[in-house]
Design an enzyme around this catalytic site. Structure first.
Site: not given
Length: 275
Positions: A53, A161, A48, A20
């Site tokens: 993002y 998640q 991930d 992120w």
């Protein structure tokens, strides 16, 4: 490298790399790519990311990092793109940005207005075509999981998640037991609370006494469970190595009890928290 077993029996690293905010600052791009590549060399082969993002810029950066090594890439689809055709189109865009022919685990980022049936239809279609290997969800609470289990192919979900760390233990009341009953592993995002746990005086005192850094103590607490993959984000190679060394610290039962005292588990049900 410790591993976490998926429902299929396949194993993934217990430590992954979150991404992120990566790819948003060109001045940091080279270090971000080198950090990801170093992680892959050191066995942290789970990355991930998400189409959200940087509106795709992060996936592009991950794709550049992966050019030297094709390892496990997990990505997530926006809820507003999660219709049957929208999911398939979003996945194709992610594949192009990631420079790969498949995504190992494709997640619905959070609940939206699109019926789960449509998303599951798209996931199974992508799976049958080899575009994704597994599918899962993110930020799903117990009621969401129960609804998902009533949807055709919903029970083939491979992971959930969620936000989980020493300060955010609400899932232990009902969601974590539910997932364990159905053998669905979790991926813990923000495991050091976006860096805030590194400055927590209580955790710092525990870590100092235990021969760890606060970051390593927070990660080691999560590693004590064998069904949790942990995905801290860092854009710095030295901090990545610090994260990796957390695997060397296996907490004793007494240490786990002390952390329960310092960071108590929930005493009642709480709504699922998100960041």
């Amino acid at each position: 490298m410790r591993t976490v077993a998926l429902p299929s029996g396949e194993k993934v690293p217990a430590l992954g790399m979150g991404t992120w905010r990566m790819g948003e600052n060109m001045a940091m791009r080279a270090e971000e790519i080198e950090t990801l590549r170093l992680g892959l060399e050191l066995g942290v082969t789970l990355i991930d990311t998400a189409e959200m993002y940087g509106e795709g810029r992060t996936e592009e950066l991950v794709g550049e990092a992966l050019t030297q090594s094709r390892d496990q890439a997990f990505s997530k689809v926006y809820p507003h793109n999660a219709s049957r055709s929208g999911t398939i189109a979003a996945c194709e865009r992610s594949l192009r940005r990631l420079r790969t022919d498949r995504i190992d685990l494709y997640l619905l980022h959070w609940r939206g207005t699109v019926p789960l049936e449509e998303t599951m239809e798209a996931f199974t279609s992508l799976q049958s075509k080899g575009k994704i290997r597994y599918y899962g969800v993110s930020n799903f609470d117990v009621d969401d999981m129960e609804e998902l289990w009533r949807v055709p192919e919903g029970s083939s979900t491979t992971a959930n998640q969620v936000l989980y760390n020493l300060r955010r233990r609400g899932i232990e009341w009902d969601l974590l037991p539910w997932l364990r009953e159905w053998r669905v592993p979790i991926m813990a995002y923000s495991p050091i609370e976006q860096g805030r746990l590194t400055h927590d005086k209580t955790l710092a005192a525990f870590a100092r006494k235990s021969g760890m850094t606060p970051t390593q103590a927070a990660l080691a607490w999560l590693f004590a469970s064998n069904d949790i993959a942990v995905i801290p984000k860092t854009s710095n190679r030295s901090r990545l190595q610090e994260n990796l060394r957390a695997l060397d610290h296996e907490l004793t039962p007494d240490q786990l009890l002390e952390l329960d005292r310092l960071f108590p588990p929930p005493s009642k049900r709480r709504p699922l928290e998100m960041i």
